[in-house]
Design a protein around this motif. Structure first.
Motif: not given
Length: 211
Positions: A127-130, A142-156
């Motif tokens: 997971n990556k800190v966005s 407040v830390i926002t974490v997202s699954p690692v992805s090449d294109d964050f536009s696909f993350l909901h």
């Protein structure tokens, strides 16, 4: 703790021992921070202070440092040039009265430390800190974490996780995303506003001391 390299894992271990009732989360982009990465195949020098930490905090049943490293007394450097390789050169030892330092590859050191992470430490790998924001009203982060992805536009939005923390340790490298967010430092800055340096100074007693 952002970054599950040697500094991040050691910080998580230290925090968990000093504050056993606290909730500690270790975040890293890699699904396996101990895997061999050719771009980060550094060698770490574990001196007497590092060995003291290992002996104090690590599981006695874990792999021994001697088994995954090379002693400073046996470590040599050799410059290879076409048709004229130079002879190996031993590195100087500043203080021969202290424990022999050991050189160890980064992945092996991370694995050694990770094997002794308490179960109370939550591992948030892959997971990556966005985003990382300081909230003055609550004096927290407040830390926002997202699954690692090449294109964050696909993350909901529901794929993103937010943590609220009283303390943030930025162990995410020299081009720290966290420092860039919190202190308005560009990742390209050679000298960020928040930095820590270690220097060897020769004192009056003719002994080298670290500061």
């Amino acid at each position: 703790v952002i970054g599950a390299g040697p500094a991040g894992v050691a910080s998580a271990i230290s925090l968990s021992k000093a504050h056993p009732s606290s909730s500690i989360t270790l975040i890293d982009e890699s699904a396996d921070p101990a895997h061999y990465d050719p771009l980060r195949s550094y060698l770490y020098l574990v001196d007497f202070r590092g060995q003291t930490f290992i002996n104090k905090h690590l599981d006695s049943s874990a792999v021994k440092l001697d088994d995954i490293s090379v002693a400073q007394t046996d470590f040599v450097l050799q410059v290879l040039k076409t048709n004229s390789p130079k002879p190996p050169v031993s590195l100087p030892i500043i203080n021969t009265n202290q424990k022999t330092p050991f050189w160890v590859q980064r992945g092996h050191l991370v694995k050694l430390l990770s094997n002794s992470l308490p179960d109370s430490v939550t591992r948030c790998y892959g997971n990556k800190v966005s985003r990382c924001e300081y909230v003055a009203q609550s004096d927290s982060y407040v830390i926002t974490v997202s699954p690692v992805s090449d294109d964050f536009s696909f993350l909901h939005e529901n794929e993103m996780v937010k943590f609220e923390a009283d303390l943030v340790i930025a162990a995410d490298g020299i081009n720290s995303f966290i420092r860039e967010n919190l202190f308005d430092c560009s990742a390209d800055d050679n000298f960020p506003k928040i930095a820590c340096w270690k220097a060897a100074l020769q004192g009056a007693s003719n002994q080298f001391k670290f500061h």
